[in-house]
Design an enzyme around this catalytic site. Structure first.
Site, PDB file in Angstrom:
ATOM      1  N   SER A 116      78.117  24.103-102.484  1.00 54.59           N
ATOM      2  CA  SER A 116      76.669  23.931-102.619  1.00 54.59           C
ATOM      3  C   SER A 116      76.325  22.701-103.438  1.00 54.59           C
ATOM      4  CB  SER A 116      76.100  25.163-103.327  1.00 54.59           C
ATOM      5  OG  SER A 116      74.765  24.942-103.714  1.00 54.59           O
ATOM      6  N   TYR A 140      75.663  30.547-110.557  1.00 51.83           N
ATOM      7  CA  TYR A 140      75.925  30.438-109.113  1.00 51.83           C
ATOM      8  C   TYR A 140      76.655  29.126-108.811  1.00 51.83           C
ATOM      9  CZ  TYR A 140      75.109  29.027-104.313  1.00 51.83           C
ATOM     10  OH  TYR A 140      75.288  28.532-103.044  1.00 51.83           O
ATOM     11  N   LYS A 144      80.741  28.265-107.610  1.00 48.78           N
ATOM     12  CA  LYS A 144      81.145  27.440-106.456  1.00 48.78           C
ATOM     13  C   LYS A 144      82.071  26.307-106.908  1.00 48.78           C
ATOM     14  CE  LYS A 144      78.979  29.463-103.049  1.00 48.78           C
ATOM     15  NZ  LYS A 144      79.635  29.925-101.829  1.00 48.78           N
TER      16      LYS A 144
HETATM   17  N1  UFG Z   1      59.574  26.136-103.967  1.00 47.00           N
HETATM   18  C1  UFG Z   1      58.215  26.278-104.178  1.00 47.00           C
HETATM   19  N2  UFG Z   1      57.657  27.497-103.937  1.00 47.00           N
HETATM   20  C2  UFG Z   1      58.362  28.559-103.488  1.00 47.00           C
HETATM   21  C3  UFG Z   1      59.762  28.399-103.258  1.00 47.00           C
HETATM   22  C4  UFG Z   1      60.330  27.165-103.512  1.00 47.00           C
HETATM   23  O1  UFG Z   1      57.527  25.355-104.604  1.00 47.00           O
HETATM   24  O2  UFG Z   1      57.801  29.643-103.309  1.00 47.00           O
HETATM   25  C5  UFG Z   1      60.179  24.817-104.204  1.00 47.00           C
HETATM   26  C6  UFG Z   1      61.302  24.861-105.202  1.00 47.00           C
HETATM   27  O3  UFG Z   1      60.805  24.675-106.496  1.00 47.00           O
HETATM   28  C7  UFG Z   1      62.184  23.697-104.731  1.00 47.00           C
HETATM   29  C8  UFG Z   1      61.946  23.657-103.203  1.00 47.00           C
HETATM   30  O4  UFG Z   1      60.747  24.386-102.998  1.00 47.00           O
HETATM   31  O5  UFG Z   1      61.721  22.512-105.270  1.00 47.00           O
HETATM   32  C9  UFG Z   1      63.060  24.285-102.424  1.00 47.00           C
HETATM   33  O6  UFG Z   1      63.332  25.554-102.975  1.00 47.00           O
HETATM   34  P1  UFG Z   1      64.342  26.589-102.302  1.00 47.00           P
HETATM   35  O7  UFG Z   1      64.326  27.823-103.127  1.00 47.00           O
HETATM   36  O8  UFG Z   1      64.039  26.719-100.849  1.00 47.00           O
HETATM   37  O9  UFG Z   1      65.734  25.855-102.399  1.00 47.00           O
HETATM   38  P2  UFG Z   1      66.472  25.261-103.688  1.00 47.00           P
HETATM   39  O10 UFG Z   1      66.388  23.764-103.561  1.00 47.00           O
HETATM   40  O11 UFG Z   1      66.030  25.866-104.942  1.00 47.00           O
HETATM   41  O12 UFG Z   1      67.918  25.846-103.442  1.00 47.00           O
HETATM   42  C10 UFG Z   1      68.869  25.191-102.682  1.00 47.00           C
HETATM   43  C11 UFG Z   1      69.826  26.204-102.086  1.00 47.00           C
HETATM   44  C12 UFG Z   1      70.569  26.928-103.185  1.00 47.00           C
HETATM   45  C13 UFG Z   1      71.236  25.922-104.073  1.00 47.00           C
HETATM   46  C14 UFG Z   1      70.234  24.930-104.601  1.00 47.00           C
HETATM   47  C15 UFG Z   1      70.901  23.834-105.388  1.00 47.00           C
HETATM   48  O13 UFG Z   1      69.113  27.124-101.312  1.00 47.00           O
HETATM   49  O14 UFG Z   1      71.555  27.758-102.619  1.00 47.00           O
HETATM   50  O15 UFG Z   1      69.547  24.315-103.506  1.00 47.00           O
HETATM   51  O16 UFG Z   1      70.055  23.398-106.379  1.00 47.00           O
HETATM   52  F1  UFG Z   1      71.807  26.528-105.132  1.00 47.00           F
END
Ligand code: UFG
Length: 326
Positions: A116, A140, A144
């Site tokens: 990841s 997490y 990994k």
């Molecule tokens: N976000 C929002 N509102 C929401 C959900 C998410 O604004 O309701 C934003 C988050 O802050 C982030 C972006 O949308 O900036 C993407 O969020 P996600 O939760 O979809 O994905 P992440 O980037 O947090 O997570 C991804 C992978 C994880 C991994 C991570 C590494 O899904 O498995 O990147 O940082 F760990």
């Protein structure tokens, strides 16, 4: 010859299983159903059980002529990993060690491992190349990275060759509409936005509007789940031809802000998705964008769905036909 896929009833795993089956591979699909869905089996031979169950693994390896393992099974809720790290180290790390132990016992020496972008933590430079410093900010991501470190040593000492696929933001769904993203609870941006489009939630929350980015919202690199599946098949072919252990970052090299994602989703769905700006979510890096040059030049990786609109269209096709998931 068969391949063992762990977590093959989950989101990324099921898309890889479908691609493997479509090209005629014999897949044994080991999943403990903690998050997977039986409906996502895509014609694979499903075994319900745990990757940490050594006796079950021995039975599988003794029954099927398995040459390699694609290892997707893991917990992946970043927030939960901060609250309950033991759950992550036991399942993601200790159970992977158990599986590796039985693989070595049976002389199985090829693995594609789901890693990841979370191993990098807050990036020092973007786009992020494979050798960017690793500094995970949560258990997490640390679990990994630890598995990558174990795999590096096992490669050196036991000749167990592995390819570590570091996903950035997996998104979209198979265009057939048969399989897609169904997490319960859901916390990823695109499915949540589409749930808002379906009227299943009133609005989408934007986590922070004061990040150092052009529109103040976080930037991510979204990659279609079928392109991830394709990368896994290329990795498997390379290992079978003798490729040595290595890591690949997997994204499209294009960053989109949260506001841009919502805007594209409005365009794709034709719905007026309500968004409200709230506090930042703890632990989010401002910008995560991959450099995928290495897998492009090493393995000839060519994403089929690189643009965000197509990614969201395929996700929407799944969500509107499966509003409650599988
Ligand atoms: N976000 C929002 N509102 C929401 C959900 C998410 O604004 O309701 C934003 C988050 O802050 C982030 C972006 O949308 O900036 C993407 O969020 P996600 O939760 O979809 O994905 P992440 O980037 O947090 O997570 C991804 C992978 C994880 C991994 C991570 C590494 O899904 O498995 O990147 O940082 F760990």
């Amino acid at each position: 010859m068969a391949i063992l896929v762990t977590g093959g009833l989950g989101y990324v795993g099921s898309h890889a299983v479908k691609a493997l089956i479509e090209r005629g591979e014999h897949v044994v699909n080991l999943d403990n159903l903690s998050y997977g869905h039986l409906e996502a089996a895509c014609g694979s031979k499903v075994v319900i059980g745990d990757i940490g169950d050594r006796d079950l693994l021995r039975k599988i390896f003794a029954t099927h002529d398995i040459d390699s393992v694609m290892h997707f099974a893991a917990f992946k809720d970043v927030g939960e990993s901060v609250v309950d790290p033991q759950k992550y180290f036991l399942n993601n790390l200790a159970n992977s060690l158990a599986m590796l132990e039985v693989m070595l016992e049976f002389g199985i020496r090829m693995m594609i491992f789901s890693s990841s972008a979370a191993i990098f933590g807050e990036p020092e430079v973007v786009p992020i190349t494979e050798n960017h410093p690793k500094s995970p900010t949560n258990p997490y991501g640390r679990s990994k990275l630890q598995i990558e470190e174990v795999l590096a040593e096992y490669s050196r000492a036991y000749g167990l060759r592995s390819i570590w696929m570091r996903y950035f933001n997996a998104a979209g769904a198979d265009p057939s509409g048969l399989i897609g993203e169904d997490h319960k609870p859901e916390f990823h941006l695109i499915p949540l936005v589409l749930e808002a489009a379906l009227g299943k939630r009133e609005s989408i929350k934007i986590f922070g509007n004061d990040w150092k980015t052009p529109d103040g919202t976080c930037i991510r690199d979204y990659i279609h789940v079928n392109d991830l599946a394709q990368a896994h098949l290329l990795g498997l072919d390379a290992l079978r031809k003798g490729k040595e252990t290595t890591a690949y970052n997997l994204g499209n090299g294009n960053g989109y802000s949260v506001k841009e994602v919502i805007e594209v989703a409005r365009e794709v769905t034709g719905k007026n998705i309500k968004a409200e700006e709230v506090e930042r979510r703890e632990g989010d890096p401002a910008v995560l964008v991959a450099s995928s040059e290495k897998i492009i030049s090493d393995l000839g990786f060519q994403p089929k769905f690189p643009d965000l609109k197509t990614i969201i269209e395929t996700a929407w096709n799944w969500h509107k036909n499966h509003p409650d998931g599988y």
